[in-house]
Design a protein around this motif. Structure first.
Motif, PDB file in Angstrom:
ATOM      1  N   GLN A   1      19.097 -26.543  56.351  1.00 40.64           N
ATOM      2  CA  GLN A   1      19.811 -25.503  57.070  1.00 40.64           C
ATOM      3  C   GLN A   1      19.817 -25.769  58.578  1.00 40.64           C
ATOM      4  O   GLN A   1      20.706 -25.306  59.290  1.00 40.64           O
ATOM      5  CB  GLN A   1      19.157 -24.145  56.799  1.00 40.64           C
ATOM      6  CG  GLN A   1      19.111 -23.759  55.326  1.00 40.64           C
ATOM      7  CD  GLN A   1      20.486 -23.525  54.735  1.00 40.64           C
ATOM      8  OE1 GLN A   1      21.331 -22.925  55.373  1.00 40.64           O
ATOM      9  NE2 GLN A   1      20.712 -24.001  53.524  1.00 40.64           N
ATOM     10  N   LYS A   2      18.827 -26.524  59.067  1.00 41.23           N
ATOM     11  CA  LYS A   2      18.759 -26.858  60.493  1.00 41.23           C
ATOM     12  C   LYS A   2      19.400 -28.214  60.800  1.00 41.23           C
ATOM     13  O   LYS A   2      19.274 -28.706  61.916  1.00 41.23           O
ATOM     14  CB  LYS A   2      17.300 -26.872  60.949  1.00 41.23           C
ATOM     15  CG  LYS A   2      16.612 -25.513  60.809  1.00 41.23           C
ATOM     16  CD  LYS A   2      15.157 -25.601  61.267  1.00 41.23           C
ATOM     17  CE  LYS A   2      14.464 -24.261  61.122  1.00 41.23           C
ATOM     18  NZ  LYS A   2      13.021 -24.326  61.562  1.00 41.23           N
ATOM     19  N   LEU A   3      20.043 -28.807  59.811  1.00 39.95           N
ATOM     20  CA  LEU A   3      20.706 -30.102  59.941  1.00 39.95           C
ATOM     21  C   LEU A   3      19.722 -31.227  60.248  1.00 39.95           C
ATOM     22  O   LEU A   3      20.091 -32.283  60.762  1.00 39.95           O
ATOM     23  CB  LEU A   3      21.796 -30.073  61.036  1.00 39.95           C
ATOM     24  CG  LEU A   3      23.093 -29.342  60.696  1.00 39.95           C
ATOM     25  CD1 LEU A   3      22.918 -27.834  60.721  1.00 39.95           C
ATOM     26  CD2 LEU A   3      24.209 -29.747  61.652  1.00 39.95           C
ATOM     27  N   ASP A   4      18.453 -31.031  59.927  1.00 38.89           N
ATOM     28  CA  ASP A   4      17.415 -32.005  60.257  1.00 38.89           C
ATOM     29  C   ASP A   4      17.077 -32.950  59.097  1.00 38.89           C
ATOM     30  O   ASP A   4      16.116 -33.718  59.175  1.00 38.89           O
ATOM     31  CB  ASP A   4      16.144 -31.282  60.699  1.00 38.89           C
ATOM     32  CG  ASP A   4      15.636 -30.300  59.639  1.00 38.89           C
ATOM     33  OD1 ASP A   4      16.281 -30.162  58.574  1.00 38.89           O
ATOM     34  OD2 ASP A   4      14.602 -29.658  59.889  1.00 38.89           O
ATOM     35  N   GLY A   5      17.838 -32.896  58.002  1.00 36.84           N
ATOM     36  CA  GLY A   5      17.593 -33.776  56.866  1.00 36.84           C
ATOM     37  C   GLY A   5      16.435 -33.332  55.990  1.00 36.84           C
ATOM     38  O   GLY A   5      16.001 -34.099  55.115  1.00 36.84           O
TER      39      GLY A   5
ATOM     40  N   SER B   1      19.609 -36.974  58.913  1.00 38.36           N
ATOM     41  CA  SER B   1      19.572 -35.865  59.862  1.00 38.36           C
ATOM     42  C   SER B   1      20.811 -35.934  60.748  1.00 38.36           C
ATOM     43  O   SER B   1      21.238 -37.016  61.159  1.00 38.36           O
ATOM     44  CB  SER B   1      18.318 -35.940  60.725  1.00 38.36           C
ATOM     45  OG  SER B   1      18.388 -35.040  61.811  1.00 38.36           O
ATOM     46  N   PHE B   2      21.386 -34.765  61.041  1.00 36.79           N
ATOM     47  CA  PHE B   2      22.568 -34.718  61.913  1.00 36.79           C
ATOM     48  C   PHE B   2      22.193 -34.513  63.373  1.00 36.79           C
ATOM     49  O   PHE B   2      23.063 -34.579  64.243  1.00 36.79           O
ATOM     50  CB  PHE B   2      23.509 -33.588  61.473  1.00 36.79           C
ATOM     51  CG  PHE B   2      24.205 -33.858  60.171  1.00 36.79           C
ATOM     52  CD1 PHE B   2      25.220 -34.794  60.083  1.00 36.79           C
ATOM     53  CD2 PHE B   2      23.854 -33.165  59.022  1.00 36.79           C
ATOM     54  CE1 PHE B   2      25.869 -35.047  58.888  1.00 36.79           C
ATOM     55  CE2 PHE B   2      24.494 -33.410  57.824  1.00 36.79           C
ATOM     56  CZ  PHE B   2      25.506 -34.353  57.750  1.00 36.79           C
TER      57      PHE B   2
ATOM     58  N   VAL C   1      23.226 -40.912  62.683  1.00 40.97           N
ATOM     59  CA  VAL C   1      24.304 -39.985  62.326  1.00 40.97           C
ATOM     60  C   VAL C   1      24.669 -39.092  63.501  1.00 40.97           C
ATOM     61  O   VAL C   1      25.783 -38.597  63.596  1.00 40.97           O
ATOM     62  CB  VAL C   1      23.898 -39.133  61.103  1.00 40.97           C
ATOM     63  CG1 VAL C   1      24.997 -38.158  60.717  1.00 40.97           C
ATOM     64  CG2 VAL C   1      23.591 -40.048  59.922  1.00 40.97           C
ATOM     65  N   LEU C   2      23.732 -38.926  64.427  1.00 44.80           N
ATOM     66  CA  LEU C   2      24.021 -38.131  65.623  1.00 44.80           C
ATOM     67  C   LEU C   2      25.180 -38.737  66.407  1.00 44.80           C
ATOM     68  O   LEU C   2      25.937 -38.018  67.077  1.00 44.80           O
ATOM     69  CB  LEU C   2      22.771 -38.043  66.497  1.00 44.80           C
ATOM     70  CG  LEU C   2      22.868 -37.202  67.779  1.00 44.80           C
ATOM     71  CD1 LEU C   2      23.222 -35.756  67.447  1.00 44.80           C
ATOM     72  CD2 LEU C   2      21.561 -37.261  68.550  1.00 44.80           C
TER      73      LEU C   2
ATOM     74  N   ILE D   1      27.026 -27.970  66.453  1.00 42.98           N
ATOM     75  CA  ILE D   1      25.567 -27.950  66.581  1.00 42.98           C
ATOM     76  C   ILE D   1      25.082 -29.167  67.362  1.00 42.98           C
ATOM     77  O   ILE D   1      24.193 -29.065  68.215  1.00 42.98           O
ATOM     78  CB  ILE D   1      24.907 -27.908  65.191  1.00 42.98           C
ATOM     79  CG1 ILE D   1      25.278 -26.613  64.460  1.00 42.98           C
ATOM     80  CG2 ILE D   1      23.393 -28.034  65.312  1.00 42.98           C
ATOM     81  CD1 ILE D   1      24.834 -25.350  65.168  1.00 42.98           C
ATOM     82  N   GLN D   2      25.667 -30.323  67.108  1.00 40.74           N
ATOM     83  CA  GLN D   2      25.285 -31.525  67.841  1.00 40.74           C
ATOM     84  C   GLN D   2      25.584 -31.396  69.337  1.00 40.74           C
ATOM     85  O   GLN D   2      24.915 -31.996  70.165  1.00 40.74           O
ATOM     86  CB  GLN D   2      26.014 -32.744  67.270  1.00 40.74           C
ATOM     87  CG  GLN D   2      25.535 -33.152  65.889  1.00 40.74           C
ATOM     88  CD  GLN D   2      26.313 -34.331  65.331  1.00 40.74           C
ATOM     89  OE1 GLN D   2      27.406 -34.658  65.809  1.00 40.74           O
ATOM     90  NE2 GLN D   2      25.760 -34.983  64.314  1.00 40.74           N
TER      91      GLN D   2
END
Length: 213
Positions: A112-116, A134-135, A140-141, A181-182
């Motif tokens: 949910q926090k996009l942290d993988g 992880s995003f 992937v960032l 979010i990024q």
């Protein structure tokens, strides 16, 4: 007396008919009557877009009204996907819809926090042994929005395609939420005012110009 006899006869006949109906109930269920119109009772199955329905197939190259243009890049066309831009201009409601879709289809793996660290991985204690991407950190960032859309569409490594779960517009909304979010969670800029608004203000400025002359 005659009237009484007639009543008794009618009652006896009615009772016999009732007993006969009750006695034959099971037999009637075991032997249903013939179907008068079998095509209406048991409809025939048709393979869509085949046989008599072949003429209903959409014209090749056309797009359904209101639908977005199809995505033609193949799974191996990663380089071209990097240059693809999100065609949607989303407001806050569109970003929220992207978050809702992400939480449903992506959060279980990517978190949910996009942290993988979704429920399937759970810091290594979940049922899935490998950590999902992880995003908000790692390679992937740096993915472009087109690259993320491409991966959602075709899958990557052990991740399968989500093209059947999310249509093209929904996939772009998920991408918009991830990039939002990024970027620090900044709300998207409001859409530019339509040209008609600026045209409407033109007559108000005209008298001032004329007065200056």
């Amino acid at each position: 007396m005659k009237r009484t006899s007639n009543i008794l006869i009618v009652a006896a006949l009615a009772g016999g008919a009732l007993l006969s109906a009750c006695g034959n109930k099971g037999a009637h269920n075991r032997k249903p009557g013939k179907i008068y119109a079998p095509d209406m009772y048991e409809s025939r199955a048709y393979e869509f877009y085949s046989g008599r329905l072949a003429g209903l197939k959409p014209v090749e190259g056309t797009v359904k009204r209101g639908a977005m243009l199809p995505y033609h890049l193949k799974a191996e066309d990663t380089a071209q996907a990097n240059a693809v831009r999100n065609p949607l201009v989303l407001d806050e409601a569109g970003i929220k819809e992207g978050k809702r879709l992400y939480d449903i289809y992506c959060g279980v793996c990517h978190g949910q926090k996009l942290d993988g660290n979704g429920p399937l991985y759970k810091g290594g204690d979940g049922p899935y042994p490998a950590a999902p991407a992880s995003f908000i950190a790692g390679k992937v960032l740096g993915y472009s929005e087109g690259r993320i859309f491409h991966v959602i569409t075709h899958g990557y490594n052990v991740m399968g395609s989500y093209a059947s779960q999310l249509d093209i517009e929904q996939r772009w909304k998920v991408v918009a939420y991830i990039k939002n979010i990024q970027g620090g969670g900044k709300a998207p800029e409001p859409a530019a005012a339509p040209a008609a608004d600026s045209a409407a203000t033109a007559p108000a400025a005209a008298p001032a110009v004329a007065a200056a002359q």
